[in-house]
Design a protein around this motif. Sequence first.
Motif, PDB file in Angstrom:
ATOM      1  N   TRP A 178       0.827  -1.209   0.000  1.00  0.00           N
ATOM      2  CA  TRP A 178       0.000   0.000   0.000  1.00  0.00           C
ATOM      3  C   TRP A 178       0.865   1.265   0.000  1.00  0.00           C
ATOM      4  N   MET A 179       1.939   1.236   0.776  1.00  0.00           N
ATOM      5  CA  MET A 179       2.747   2.438   0.931  1.00  0.00           C
ATOM      6  C   MET A 179       3.719   2.683  -0.213  1.00  0.00           C
ATOM      7  N   LYS A 180       4.117   1.640  -0.907  1.00  0.00           N
ATOM      8  CA  LYS A 180       5.145   1.787  -1.950  1.00  0.00           C
ATOM      9  C   LYS A 180       4.786   2.876  -2.978  1.00  0.00           C
ATOM     10  N   PRO A 181       3.576   2.868  -3.567  1.00  0.00           N
ATOM     11  CA  PRO A 181       3.279   3.942  -4.534  1.00  0.00           C
ATOM     12  C   PRO A 181       3.183   5.319  -3.879  1.00  0.00           C
ATOM     13  N   LEU A 182       2.724   5.365  -2.629  1.00  0.00           N
ATOM     14  CA  LEU A 182       2.650   6.659  -1.936  1.00  0.00           C
ATOM     15  C   LEU A 182       4.049   7.220  -1.709  1.00  0.00           C
ATOM     16  N   LEU A 183       4.979   6.342  -1.363  1.00  0.00           N
ATOM     17  CA  LEU A 183       6.376   6.771  -1.185  1.00  0.00           C
ATOM     18  C   LEU A 183       6.990   7.166  -2.523  1.00  0.00           C
ATOM     19  N   ALA A 184       6.696   6.403  -3.572  1.00  0.00           N
ATOM     20  CA  ALA A 184       7.258   6.700  -4.895  1.00  0.00           C
ATOM     21  C   ALA A 184       6.778   8.056  -5.397  1.00  0.00           C
ATOM     22  N   GLU A 185       5.560   8.435  -5.031  1.00  0.00           N
ATOM     23  CA  GLU A 185       5.014   9.743  -5.426  1.00  0.00           C
ATOM     24  C   GLU A 185       5.405  10.841  -4.448  1.00  0.00           C
ATOM     25  N   ASP A 186       6.258  10.520  -3.505  1.00  0.00           N
ATOM     26  CA  ASP A 186       6.746  11.469  -2.499  1.00  0.00           C
ATOM     27  C   ASP A 186       5.606  12.100  -1.695  1.00  0.00           C
ATOM     28  N   ARG A 187       4.591  11.291  -1.397  1.00  0.00           N
ATOM     29  CA  ARG A 187       3.448  11.801  -0.638  1.00  0.00           C
ATOM     30  C   ARG A 187       3.617  11.622   0.873  1.00  0.00           C
ATOM     31  N   VAL A 188       4.329  10.601   1.283  1.00  0.00           N
ATOM     32  CA  VAL A 188       4.486  10.319   2.706  1.00  0.00           C
ATOM     33  C   VAL A 188       5.670  11.104   3.238  1.00  0.00           C
ATOM     34  N   THR A 189       5.430  11.879   4.296  1.00  0.00           N
ATOM     35  CA  THR A 189       6.507  12.701   4.851  1.00  0.00           C
ATOM     36  C   THR A 189       6.959  12.241   6.225  1.00  0.00           C
ATOM     37  N   GLY A 190       6.352  11.192   6.758  1.00  0.00           N
ATOM     38  CA  GLY A 190       6.779  10.649   8.039  1.00  0.00           C
ATOM     39  C   GLY A 190       5.675   9.866   8.694  1.00  0.00           C
ATOM     40  N   GLY A 191       6.053   9.107   9.724  1.00  0.00           N
ATOM     41  CA  GLY A 191       5.066   8.351  10.473  1.00  0.00           C
ATOM     42  C   GLY A 191       5.655   7.077  11.016  1.00  0.00           C
TER      43      GLY A 191
END
Length: 114
Positions: free
Chosen positions: A33-46
């Motif tokens: 689930w997180m891989k595409p969010l990270l690839a799009e630079d959407r996740v900034t921490g957590g």
Amino acid sequence: MKNFIYLFRGGEADPENPAAAPSAEELLLWDQWMKPLLAEDRVTGGDPLVPTGRVIRSKHKIVSDGPFTEGKEMVGGYFFLKAHDLKEAVALSKNCPILQTADGTVEVREVHQL
């Protein structure tokens, strides 16, 4: 883009032992689930949170053990995400693995910029 926070509640494989480590299968689902969010630079921490802590209340700064809410109501983790608006942030949350459990929730909140 705006900043949002996802607050994760419930969803433990073993609700009687919320501190139990997630299974390899659960970790794989989260990674997928997180891989595409990270690839799009959407996740900034957590991070996930441990189930114990302290609660500081009111102007008297009374410190108590906690939080002592039901396991399904306890915030078990969070992360910060970039999205154009609340509608998009909600849409991005809908594939979160915690939503595959009976009691898992994702609370989506916009972070107020000061």
